[in-house]
Scaffold this motif. Structure first.
Motif, PDB file in Angstrom:
ATOM      1  N   GLY A 106       0.786  -1.227   0.000  1.00 30.80           N
ATOM      2  CA  GLY A 106       0.000   0.000   0.000  1.00 30.80           C
ATOM      3  C   GLY A 106       0.813   1.269   0.000  1.00 30.80           C
ATOM      4  O   GLY A 106       0.278   2.352   0.282  1.00 30.80           O
ATOM      5  N   LYS A 107       2.087   1.203  -0.330  1.00 28.76           N
ATOM      6  CA  LYS A 107       2.917   2.397  -0.351  1.00 28.76           C
ATOM      7  C   LYS A 107       2.699   3.171  -1.644  1.00 28.76           C
ATOM      8  O   LYS A 107       2.555   2.571  -2.716  1.00 28.76           O
ATOM      9  N   SER A 108       2.710   4.489  -1.535  1.00 32.84           N
ATOM     10  CA  SER A 108       2.575   5.332  -2.714  1.00 32.84           C
ATOM     11  C   SER A 108       3.939   5.530  -3.365  1.00 32.84           C
ATOM     12  O   SER A 108       4.987   5.213  -2.796  1.00 32.84           O
ATOM     13  N   LYS A 109       3.898   6.085  -4.556  1.00 34.23           N
ATOM     14  CA  LYS A 109       5.151   6.392  -5.245  1.00 34.23           C
ATOM     15  C   LYS A 109       5.979   7.402  -4.440  1.00 34.23           C
ATOM     16  O   LYS A 109       7.205   7.313  -4.391  1.00 34.23           O
ATOM     17  N   HIS A 110       5.287   8.319  -3.838  1.00 29.45           N
ATOM     18  CA  HIS A 110       5.990   9.325  -3.054  1.00 29.45           C
ATOM     19  C   HIS A 110       6.701   8.686  -1.868  1.00 29.45           C
ATOM     20  O   HIS A 110       7.849   9.025  -1.547  1.00 29.45           O
ATOM     21  N   THR A 130       5.633  17.432  -5.723  1.00 27.15           N
ATOM     22  CA  THR A 130       5.777  18.819  -5.263  1.00 27.15           C
ATOM     23  C   THR A 130       5.179  19.057  -3.888  1.00 27.15           C
ATOM     24  O   THR A 130       5.171  20.194  -3.418  1.00 27.15           O
ATOM     25  N   ASP A 131       4.658  18.031  -3.241  1.00 29.36           N
ATOM     26  CA  ASP A 131       3.989  18.271  -1.961  1.00 29.36           C
ATOM     27  C   ASP A 131       4.945  18.234  -0.777  1.00 29.36           C
ATOM     28  O   ASP A 131       4.734  18.931   0.210  1.00 29.36           O
ATOM     29  N   GLU A 132       6.023  17.432  -0.835  1.00 29.72           N
ATOM     30  CA  GLU A 132       6.974  17.370   0.263  1.00 29.72           C
ATOM     31  C   GLU A 132       8.398  17.386  -0.270  1.00 29.72           C
ATOM     32  O   GLU A 132       9.207  16.514   0.037  1.00 29.72           O
ATOM     33  N   VAL A 133       8.678  18.391  -1.064  1.00 31.35           N
ATOM     34  CA  VAL A 133      10.015  18.461  -1.664  1.00 31.35           C
ATOM     35  C   VAL A 133      11.065  18.902  -0.657  1.00 31.35           C
ATOM     36  O   VAL A 133      12.258  18.712  -0.884  1.00 31.35           O
ATOM     37  N   GLY A 134      10.626  19.485   0.455  1.00 26.16           N
ATOM     38  CA  GLY A 134      11.594  19.918   1.457  1.00 26.16           C
ATOM     39  C   GLY A 134      12.413  18.754   1.993  1.00 26.16           C
ATOM     40  O   GLY A 134      13.640  18.855   2.177  1.00 26.16           O
ATOM     41  N   TYR A 186      21.331  23.443  -0.390  1.00 22.51           N
ATOM     42  CA  TYR A 186      20.432  24.130   0.541  1.00 22.51           C
ATOM     43  C   TYR A 186      19.960  25.457  -0.043  1.00 22.51           C
ATOM     44  O   TYR A 186      18.763  25.800   0.049  1.00 22.51           O
ATOM     45  N   GLU A 187      20.870  26.204  -0.632  1.00 20.91           N
ATOM     46  CA  GLU A 187      20.488  27.493  -1.220  1.00 20.91           C
ATOM     47  C   GLU A 187      19.500  27.296  -2.364  1.00 20.91           C
ATOM     48  O   GLU A 187      18.519  28.045  -2.498  1.00 20.91           O
ATOM     49  N   GLU A 188      19.762  26.300  -3.182  1.00 18.48           N
ATOM     50  CA  GLU A 188      18.847  26.034  -4.298  1.00 18.48           C
ATOM     51  C   GLU A 188      17.480  25.623  -3.787  1.00 18.48           C
ATOM     52  O   GLU A 188      16.442  26.020  -4.352  1.00 18.48           O
ATOM     53  N   GLY A 189      17.440  24.821  -2.734  1.00 23.35           N
ATOM     54  CA  GLY A 189      16.154  24.422  -2.167  1.00 23.35           C
ATOM     55  C   GLY A 189      15.389  25.596  -1.593  1.00 23.35           C
ATOM     56  O   GLY A 189      14.172  25.721  -1.794  1.00 23.35           O
ATOM     57  N   LEU A 190      16.093  26.479  -0.879  1.00 21.80           N
ATOM     58  CA  LEU A 190      15.417  27.640  -0.313  1.00 21.80           C
ATOM     59  C   LEU A 190      14.857  28.557  -1.387  1.00 21.80           C
ATOM     60  O   LEU A 190      13.846  29.237  -1.170  1.00 21.80           O
ATOM     61  N   CYS A 191      15.481  28.579  -2.531  1.00 19.44           N
ATOM     62  CA  CYS A 191      15.051  29.464  -3.617  1.00 19.44           C
ATOM     63  C   CYS A 191      14.044  28.816  -4.554  1.00 19.44           C
ATOM     64  O   CYS A 191      13.637  29.456  -5.544  1.00 19.44           O
ATOM     65  N   SER A 192      13.638  27.572  -4.274  1.00 19.51           N
ATOM     66  CA  SER A 192      12.727  26.890  -5.196  1.00 19.51           C
ATOM     67  C   SER A 192      11.456  26.370  -4.535  1.00 19.51           C
ATOM     68  O   SER A 192      10.460  26.161  -5.232  1.00 19.51           O
ATOM     69  N   VAL A 193      11.443  26.144  -3.215  1.00 23.25           N
ATOM     70  CA  VAL A 193      10.236  25.610  -2.583  1.00 23.25           C
ATOM     71  C   VAL A 193       9.135  26.659  -2.594  1.00 23.25           C
ATOM     72  O   VAL A 193       9.395  27.869  -2.652  1.00 23.25           O
ATOM     73  N   ILE A 194       7.902  26.180  -2.519  1.00 27.72           N
ATOM     74  CA  ILE A 194       6.759  27.087  -2.612  1.00 27.72           C
ATOM     75  C   ILE A 194       5.833  26.984  -1.404  1.00 27.72           C
ATOM     76  O   ILE A 194       4.768  27.611  -1.395  1.00 27.72           O
ATOM     77  N   THR A 195       6.200  26.201  -0.404  1.00 26.22           N
ATOM     78  CA  THR A 195       5.380  26.110   0.804  1.00 26.22           C
ATOM     79  C   THR A 195       6.225  26.472   2.016  1.00 26.22           C
ATOM     80  O   THR A 195       7.437  26.226   2.047  1.00 26.22           O
ATOM     81  N   ILE A 205      17.300  12.071  -7.018  1.00 28.26           N
ATOM     82  CA  ILE A 205      16.578  12.917  -6.069  1.00 28.26           C
ATOM     83  C   ILE A 205      15.954  14.118  -6.768  1.00 28.26           C
ATOM     84  O   ILE A 205      14.822  14.520  -6.472  1.00 28.26           O
ATOM     85  N   ARG A 206      16.646  14.698  -7.724  1.00 25.98           N
ATOM     86  CA  ARG A 206      16.066  15.825  -8.453  1.00 25.98           C
ATOM     87  C   ARG A 206      14.864  15.387  -9.278  1.00 25.98           C
ATOM     88  O   ARG A 206      13.907  16.156  -9.466  1.00 25.98           O
ATOM     89  N   GLY A 207      14.907  14.172  -9.788  1.00 24.52           N
ATOM     90  CA  GLY A 207      13.722  13.660 -10.483  1.00 24.52           C
ATOM     91  C   GLY A 207      12.529  13.555  -9.546  1.00 24.52           C
ATOM     92  O   GLY A 207      11.393  13.861  -9.928  1.00 24.52           O
ATOM     93  N   GLY A 208      12.781  13.109  -8.307  1.00 24.72           N
ATOM     94  CA  GLY A 208      11.697  13.082  -7.329  1.00 24.72           C
ATOM     95  C   GLY A 208      11.190  14.462  -6.981  1.00 24.72           C
ATOM     96  O   GLY A 208       9.996  14.664  -6.767  1.00 24.72           O
TER      97      GLY A 208
END
Length: 917
Positions: free
Chosen positions: A216-220, A254-258, A281-290, A246-249
């Motif tokens: 019952g595991k999801s792809k995520h 997009t719901d838990e990319v952090g 880390y810098e790239e992540g901070l500049c790309s997340v939306i939540t 990881i970048r493909g994931g």
């Protein structure tokens, strides 16, 4: 010893020889050695025989019937029971293995034999032999039976002592048959610590779009599991492209990319690639939306910097201080790098902490780049940094789409221009405003606000002529076709429609009033009226301006134009201001014109809005006109205003009538109000209050009988339970000014009124009963036919007749008992009105007390009076009659004359009854 051994052998041989009881089986089997049932009976009959004897029988039977599954299964089962409890390396086990091998020669298609044999080998811990036997079983059995073998095979793989390489190869073979069970393989690899193989298999599953998790595991969830695996064991997954995985994931989910970003950074941290981790880390901070993802990455980033700082501090604390070497002149430290980067790491951590509000604002703007309020907050974050504020404003006005904006996009342009204004750079502020007027907007009001802000800026810097030129330029209509439909005009841009904006026109009128002439100001107001965008406030402002300029007639003309443009309720304020200004200007000099204006205003006003107009009109007549006209206006107001406003009109009417005309006019007003016919009548509550006040007035004048007659009149609308104050006032009046007879009469009227209101309630019940009986009669007609219908009608009519009789008996004394409002016309200035008429227990009307006698119903609550004494006293008295002068009655003389007629009294009583109903 040889003799003893031979004796034992002889006894064993004797046990194997058949006895007398076996001869029957032996003879039968000699005739037919292939009889399976006989062999089975023979074996069952020798249950108590020794194991060797029974094994010999099985061997003989299987030699004759080698293809019998039943014999083989029973034989192998008995042999397994024989070795139970023995050590796995006992010779009996090997004998049993050989027996299974002999059985599989003919039973190789029987999965039960294979499973028993494989289970026996697993218990013996014979790894190689067991594995080869499993392979033989899989090769011998059909594919439909393989799942049973694989269940035991996988169990065998998980036993201790099985090489991992062997298990991996076997799992790969199994997954070719059951690819859906790949998660079991991954779990086994994780348990054995083969992270590389597990990660590769998990990546393969994620790339397979047809794979569905049995757990019952999801792809995520699988992506997160893979990311944790490759980041925590980077050296075991050398051959994999961890960064790409990881970048493909991150792109896919997009719901838990952090969490994925932190996993990627953790991968580089474990590989000691700290600069690369910082970039992640810098790239992540500049790309997340939540905000949630931002918090995860920011906390991990902060912890990473703090750990590096702590490690550097520990390293410095552990190093010993080394002095300058011999021969060193003290300047070589400029050329040496001692590895002390503590200040750099501390500066990085501090810079990260200071950037948190800016980074969080970027996250919110990535969620909705058209959030105007958030752009304003972002600008405030850079207070003291003009360059960054300018860049933020520039980015904001370029990014925000007016059709998608949350907030007011024009406020960004205005704030941008005010920024330059605060820094005393007015030319650049004008440039920003000019660009703002050319930008695209969704609403005309947005563009109009930009123009207004521009004009206000020029006014703040005392550029009055420029401000007036700007507003005049924007209000110049563009060149367009003479006729355009509404749809075509709405399709135009806001720049082509802004000339009709009322806010800009009002600003122009303000500027013209302050800076221009009277003619230019009037032209500005007239332009508003021509475009038909004026409001009542514009009319009032225009007229007020002309009034200040002493152009009263022009102001009155403006009021007239406003009255022609608007209807109620919008025109109410215009009329009020017009009439007030006209009366203030001329007073009583142009009274006829003022009267015409008031008449026109009253004619156009709805009933709910005309009260104030009537009052102002009457006040005008009282001040500059005739009091008689004022009284007529008050009378008209009573008929025009709604019922709930008439009481306040009567109060003013009575007050002014008392001042101008005296008590006679007051009586007339009270009587006309109390006796008003629909639709000019008052509510019952107002009538009661007026009766009490009227009676109090008459009592104050000494007219006790008139006051009593008023109380009698008001009793018709005074329910004893709901109007207790009224009856209390009457009772107090009788206590002060009455006698025993009048008090008894009041009590009789009280009982009569109670019965009257009860009669009204019973009437409603009877009507409902009649409707119900009629419906039941109609139902009876439909059900029973013509004969049944006749009986139903007879029963219904009889029942209705009985109910009517009962009601008549109950309300006989109340039908005319309560005195109607019309009885007021019968009171006189002296003497007591006789209320003892017997018709329906009611009150006789008329100045002389004319009465009509009828049989009265017995009233159990009636007070027992001594009628003989009253009659005797009346008979003995010689009362002289004298005509009352007509002047006493005044305007009621005619009504008093009619009251002497008995038929008139009966009509008044019927009318009062009708009103009560």
């Amino acid at each position: 010893m040889a003799i003893v051994a031979s004796a034992a052998q002889m006894r064993g041989m004797e046990d194997l020889l058949p006895d007398q009881a076996d001869l029957l089986y032996e003879e039968e089997l000699a005739r037919n050695p292939y009889n399976l049932k006989m062999w089975i009976r023979y074996i069952q009959a020798r249950t108590e025989a020794s194991p060797k004897r029974r094994h010999l029988l099985y061997e003989r039977a299987l030699r004759a019937l080698p293809g019998s599954y039943k014999l083989w299964y029973a034989y192998l089962k008995e042999r397994r029971l024989a070795v139970r409890g023995l050590r796995p390396d006992h010779a009996a086990y090997e004998a049993l293995n050989n027996t299974y091998e002999r059985a599989l020669v003919s039973m190789h298609k029987m999965p039960r034999i294979w499973l028993d044999y494989l289970g026996l080998l697993v218990d013996q811990k014979l790894v190689t032999r067991t594995r080869r036997t499993f392979d033989r079983a899989l090769a011998s059995l059909p594919i439909t039976q393989h799942d049973r073998i694989w269940q035991l095979y996988l169990k065998f793989i998980h036993t201790p002592g099985i090489p991992v390489e062997t298990a991996v190869r076997l799992y790969r073979r199994y997954l070719k048959l059951e690819p859906a069970h790949a998660e079991e393989y991954v779990a086994y690899l994780k348990a054995k610590g083969h992270w590389g193989e597990a990660a590769r298999k998990l990546a393969e599953l994620l790339n397979d779009d047809t794979f569905r998790s049995l757990e019952g595991k999801s792809k995520h969830a699988l992506w997160l599991e893979l990311c944790d695996m490759v980041t925590k064991h980077p050296r075991e997954v050398e051959g994999m492209r961890v960064d790409a995985i990881i970048r493909g994931g991150i792109r896919r989910f997009t719901d838990e990319v952090g969490r994925l970003w932190t996993s990627l950074a953790d991968y580089y941290i474990r590989r000691s690639m700290f600069e690369k981790a910082r970039d992640v880390y810098e790239e992540g901070l500049c790309s997340v939306i939540t905000v949630h993802d931002f918090s995860l990455i920011y906390d991990a980033y902060t912890q990473f910097e703090e750990s590096l700082l702590s490690a550097s501090m520990e390293q410095l604390a552990g190093d010993e201080e080394v002095g300058p070497e011999e021969g060193d002149d003290g300047t070589d430290f400029l050329l040496r790098d001692d590895g002390n980067d503590l200040d750099l790491r501390l500066a990085r951590l501090e810079h990260l902490m200071n950037r948190r509000p800016e980074l969080l604002s970027s996250v919110i703007l990535r969620q909705n780049p058209h959030n105007v309020a958030e752009w304003h907050k972002r600008v405030r974050l850079f207070d003291g940094k003009p360059t960054k504020q300018i860049l933020t404003y520039t980015e904001a006005v370029r990014t925000v789409d007016p059709d998608k904006a949350t907030g007011k996009p024009h406020s960004l342009w205005c704030a941008f221009a005010k920024f330059y204004e605060r820094h005393e750079d007015v030319p650049n502020a004008r440039i920003i405003f000019q660009k703002a007027t050319e930008a695209r907007y969704k609403y005309v009001d947005d563009l109009a606000q930009v123009w207004c802000e521009w004009v206000e800026m020029e006014l703040r810097h005392s550029n009055f002529k420029r401000a007036l030129d700007i507003v005049t330029r924007v209000l110049t209509p563009p060149v367009r076709p003479a006729r355009m439909t509404v749809e075509e005009e709405r399709a135009l841009s806001v720049q082509e429609r802004v000339y009709r904006n009322l806010k800009l026109h009002l600003m122009r009128t303000d500027l013209e009033e302050s800076l221009g002439t009277r003619e230019s100001t009037c032209a500005a107001y007239d332009r508003i009226l021509e475009l038909r965008i004026a409001t009542p406030q514009v009319i009032l402002n225009y007229a007020h301006f002309l009034t200040e300029q002493k152009a009263f007639e022009d102001a009155f003309k403006v009021y007239e134009r406003g009255i022609a443009l608007f209807k109620y309720p919008h025109v109410k304020d215009i009329w009020s201001a017009y009439l007030a200004a006209f009366v203030e200007r001329y007073g009583g000099k142009k009274l006829e014109r003022a009267r015409d204006l008031y008449e026109q205003a009253i004619k156009d006003a709805p009933p709910e809005e005309c009260k104030s107009l009537y009052l102002d009109y009457a006040r005008l007549e009282e001040t500059h006109g005739l009091a008689r006209h004022a009284m007529d206006i008050y009378a008209r107001a009573l008929a025009a205003v709604p019922k709930d406003q008439r009481k306040s009109i009567i109060d003013i009417y009575v007050s002014r009538a008392s001042d101008f005309f005296g008590i006679a006019k007051v009586r007339e007003i009270y009587e006309s109000a109390i006796e008003a016919e629909p639709p000019n009548e008052l509510s019952d509550d107002d009538v009661r209050e007026l009766c009490v006040r009227y009676a109090a007035l008459e009592t104050k004048l000494g007219e006790v009988d008139r006051a009593r007659a008023i109380y009698v009149h008001g009793s018709a609308v005074s329910h004893p339970d709901r109007a207790a104050d009224y009856w209390a006032a009457w009772r107090a009046f009788e206590v002060r000014h009455g006698n025993e007879d009048t008090f008894k009469e009041m009590m009789r009227i009280l009982r009569s009124v109670k019965v009257s209101f009860s009669h009204m309630q019973i009437n409603s019940i009877v009507d409902a009963a009649r409707i119900t009986s009629k419906a039941e009669a109609e139902a009876g007609i439909a059900a029973a036919g013509a004969g049944g219908a006749k009986r139903s009608r007879e029963d219904g009519d009889a029942m209705a007749e009985l109910e009517a009789q009962a009601v008549a008996a109950m309300g006989l004394g109340a039908a005319g008992g309560a005195t109607g409002r019309a009885a007021l016309s019968g009171f006189v200035s002296a003497g007591v009105i006789q209320q003892g008429g017997e018709k329906d227990g009611g009150t006789g009307a008329g100045a002389g007390g004319a009465q009509r006698k009828a049989p009265a119903a017995a009233n159990p609550e009636e007070i027992d009076l001594d009628a003989d004494d009253d009659e005797g006293g009346a008979a003995d008295m010689d009362v002289a009659e004298k005509a009352v002068p007509a002047g006493v009655f005044g305007s009621l003389a005619g009504l008093a004359a009619k009251g002497k007629d008995g038929a008139g009294a009966e009509g008044d009583g019927a009318q009062a009854k009708k009103r009560r109903t």
